[in-house]
Design an enzyme around this catalytic site. Sequence first.
Site: not given
Length: 419
Positions: A277, A313, A317, A343
């Site tokens: 990351r 994400r 999260y 949807c």
Amino acid sequence: MTGMFQRRDGRLFAEEVALTDIAEAVGTPVYVNSANGMRQQARILQEAFAGQDVRICYAVKANHHLAVLRLFAGMGLGMDTVSGGEIARSIRAGCPPDRIVFAGIAKDDDEMRLGLQHGIYQFNVESVEELHRLDQVARAVGRRAPVALRVNPNVAAGGHDKISTGRKGDKFGVPLEDALEILTAADGMEGVEPVGLHCHIGSQIVELAPFETAYQRVIEAWRAIRAGGVALSRIDFGGGFGVRYQEPPRFRIPDYAAMVKRLTAGLGATVVLEPGRFLVAEQAVLLTRAIYLKQTADHRFLVLDAGMNTLIRPAMYGAWHDIEPVEGGRGDEAPTEVVGPICESSDFFARGRMLPRLEGGDLVAILQAGAYGSVMASDYNSRPGPAEVMVDGSQFDVITRRRPVELQFEDEVIPRWLG
């Protein structure tokens, strides 16, 4: 704005390229990656650890694109992989096998053989069962696998429960107190060579204290195992360095490097680090276009052509990503629900985000999208996955083409009995 993404004369740029130019040339949604941003992050780590016996292996799962891997391999970084596919990608991108670490709790026999045949640097083994299986596979192919045993130091850390990995109840690693017995047994196996201990306590860690607590415990165990007669030579501390989403980390990489140097002084061990990351998260944006603005009595919904299939994400999260209009907006800021076309009620990027009024056709940039963004994209709802580009100074190139809808089902087969 951060790093290589800055506003000039009211417009957002990636390095020297206007995002409007990319949208016009490539369409939306599209991930825009900054090559120089990634280089800058890698150099921060390399300079912080200059003079230390440290190997930096990029965690491929954060963004596995061949272009990204080639960029980091060209800077001398190794690769931290979690599947045979990631090993294959890394080698295809030009990473020498002796810079590749193979982690993950579910290595199958074919993946083990792949790593052995290529002579990778290290297998991070997560269980006694895996150790015995690797020993069998290695003996069958006439190789000896270098093994770092992943231990669980029982330190809770990470930006979310789902990305904290170093607690007793997590599925990763073995209890720290069992490491001596396991590695002593491994030392007598023909197919494996115990070389070190490995730990990784979580992701998006923004303070030094959890790292130091975990590392102290692992180093204490490492010393005890060495004293017990197992000739360990490496300590793999994993990754997990936090980046700025809503708030910046509360430590600097040079401070982290100084802590590692202090804790490992006199060990004579090679230190392996596996950042993912940190190297890519802030070095890409998701460029998307508004379809329309939907106004109800209580809410204002900005509906985008990107959705949870493009960047999952926030839905998975509740992750925060900064959201910016590419060319400004209209009027004062107001609470806005930023949603996609999928949807599902969970298909959102932000709730109640303060944004100026934006209309259909306006371009929007979702920032800090370089880690766990494009790699987790899908064709859910049969919506084509995003294109990707890489910017390097004033030039950019398409590195992933948007797939036509027809290609989504090209490999599907209708059984012959259905006619």
